[in-house]
Design an enzyme around this catalytic site. Structure first.
Site, short mmCIF file in Angstrom:
data_model
loop_
_atom_site.label_atom_id
_atom_site.label_comp_id
_atom_site.label_asym_id
_atom_site.label_seq_id
_atom_site.Cartn_x
_atom_site.Cartn_y
_atom_site.Cartn_z
N SER A 82 0.86 -1.17 0.00
CA SER A 82 0.00 0.00 0.00
C SER A 82 0.90 1.22 0.00
CB SER A 82 -0.92 0.00 1.22
OG SER A 82 -1.99 0.89 1.00
N GLU A 83 0.63 2.16 -0.90
CA GLU A 83 1.62 3.20 -1.19
C GLU A 83 1.83 4.19 -0.06
OE1 GLU A 83 -1.12 2.58 -2.95
OE2 GLU A 83 -2.20 4.41 -3.50
#
Lengths: 243, 219
Positions: free
Chosen positions: B46-47
């Protein structure tokens, strides 16, 4: 403790300030301020509350998001203290949308990785860099582009900011910081990316207490540090599964 | 019959291979994690700064400091790690992430994607989408084939501001699986019970159709 060690300890550069008011001395109207956080996760709650109290206006804020209507940077928006917002994603904030559509608020939307790297570049003394993000889109309009390895890239500049305000989990009086979970996000990239970096932490300890191996951001990037209080840590999207 | 969102996610889950690092966008892509085969190893990135995302926490075990890019509370699996945003996008631009799955408002036959702005109506921002689509080698778009008015979102040319150019490789909709080739959209599969004629009628762009088009295998 040996005498010399005592001497060294006293010589340690002390970044500690006692209050949030002391931490934000020098912030003036019209300044550019970076604020860490992703959504409401890892935001400098105490400093934002104090900025609302101080009432500075005409601010340019660099932050991935703009908070929600009644928390985070939404509090500054509500009092119309922000002139320009530089972010990557600004959903979840009706007041923001209203000010943007009415033209009261200037908004620059940039890709999230570019936002992070423009912070990091400022921290690391790199004036500009090339990224593929945004090539061929309106983000690249007016920017220098160049081909590297058969792929087009866009030139982006390091940010220039007056203050960076970051939030960490633990810190020491030398300004060393340790983050927790995804509350880390933009905070380490912004530390040292402005003329003055302020860190608020949940737990502030004496220099020498934290294991140097575990430090995420060395104190050299931090000018002022204080222990915040009453962290609310609101959750934007509480999502659970059943047992 | 046209697929629902969970069915689209199930079909995309079949594209996830052993030892893949995968970034999932908000919406249908997030559902893909529920349907990945249990006998393969996959790590979700997840960025906002986590690799090795696990399921949502049990009630009462939520931690405000541990969220995904959709700002949902999450858990992590053994072997997970946290990192800052610059490093996170280093993983993405450096092509260390094997597969990116994201949503779209429009996709065009040359692989352009639009998903961040409707001028005058909606401006939420691009978040990490521009970095992801400009960098990833393998991009699958999960989207609805037509909008609520019944108009095609699979186009010769995008009408909305672009997120990235020439980057999408595959599109999975409620009607079809499409591959983007140098000659445009190629129809690979159709939803169970949906005719090729129905797909052609629902698509503004031209479709390359070779031989019999098989039905998607969902389960």
């Amino acid at each position: 403790m040996h005498k010399n060690t005592e001497k060294l300890k006293n010589d340690m550069i002390n970044k500690k300030v006692n209050t949030v008011q002391d931490a934000l001395v020098g912030i003036e109207n019209g300044m550019t301020i970076m604020l860490g956080g992703f959504g409401l996760c890892g935001i400098p709650e105490n400093c934002i509350a104090e900025l609302v109290q101080k009432g500075n206006n005409g601010l340019t804020c660099i932050s991935n998001n703009a908070g929600v209507d009644d928390f985070g940077l939404g509090l500054l928006l509500h009092k119309k203290q922000i002139k320009k917002m530089i972010s990557s994603y600004v959903g979840e904030n009706a007041e923001f949308e209203r000010q943007m559509l009415s033209g009261e608020l200037d908004v620059e939307l940039i890709p999230q990785g570019t936002l992070a790297e423009r912070c990091r570049a400022a921290q690391a003394g790199i004036p500009a860099f090339f990224t593929p993000a945004g090539f061929g889109t309106e983000v690249a309009i007016g920017k220098e582009t160049r081909e590297f390895n058969g792929k087009m890239h866009v030139m982006e500049y390091a940010f220039k900011a007056d203050f960076a305000i970051v939030k960490a989990w633990k810190g020491d009086t030398a300004g060393n910081l340790i983050f927790k979970g995804t509350a880390r996000n933009f905070n380490p990239c912004m530390a040292g990316a402005a003329k003055i970096t302020v860190a608020e932490v949940e737990e502030l300890v004496e220099a020498g207490t934290l294991d140097p191996n575990q430090i995420h951001i060395p104190g050299i990037f931090v000018q002022r540090i204080f222990q915040g209080e009453k962290y609310e840590k609101r959750i934007e999207q509480r999502t659970v599964r059943q047992k | 019959m046209a697929l629902d969102k969970n069915d689209i996610a199930k079909r995309i889950a079949k594209e996830v291979k052993n030892n893949y690092f995968v970034n999932l966008g908000i919406g249908i892509p997030t559902l893909v994690a529920n349907y990945v085969r249990k006998d393969i190893s996959v790590e979700f990135q997840s960025e906002n700064g986590v690799l090795g995302m696990g399921p949502f926490p049990f009630e009462g075990e939520e931690d405000a400091d541990i969220i995904n890019a959709g700002k949902q509370t999450i858990t992590t699996l053994p072997g997970a790690s946290y990192f800052d945003s610059a490093m996170s996008f280093g993983m993405i631009r450096g092509q260390h992430v094997d597969l990116t799955i994201l949503g779209a408002m429009e996709v065009s036959e040359n692989g352009d994607i639009a998903n961040w702005k409707i001028p005058g109506k909606m401006v939420k921002g691009m978040g990490g989408a521009m970095d992801l689509v400009a960098s990833a080698d393998n991009i699958i778009v999960a989207m609805m084939h037509v909008n609520k008015a019944g108009e095609s979102k699979i186009l010769k040319k995008c009408t909305l501001p672009l997120t990235g150019v020439g980057c999408v490789k595959k599109v999975v909709t409620e009607l079809a699986v499409l591959e983007i080739t140098p000659k445009g959209f190629k129809l690979l599969e159709r939803a169970p019970g949906v005719s090729v004629e129905h797909i052609i009628a629902s698509t503004e762009a031209d479709l390359l159709i070779e031989g019999e088009i098989p039905e998607m295998v969902i389960n």
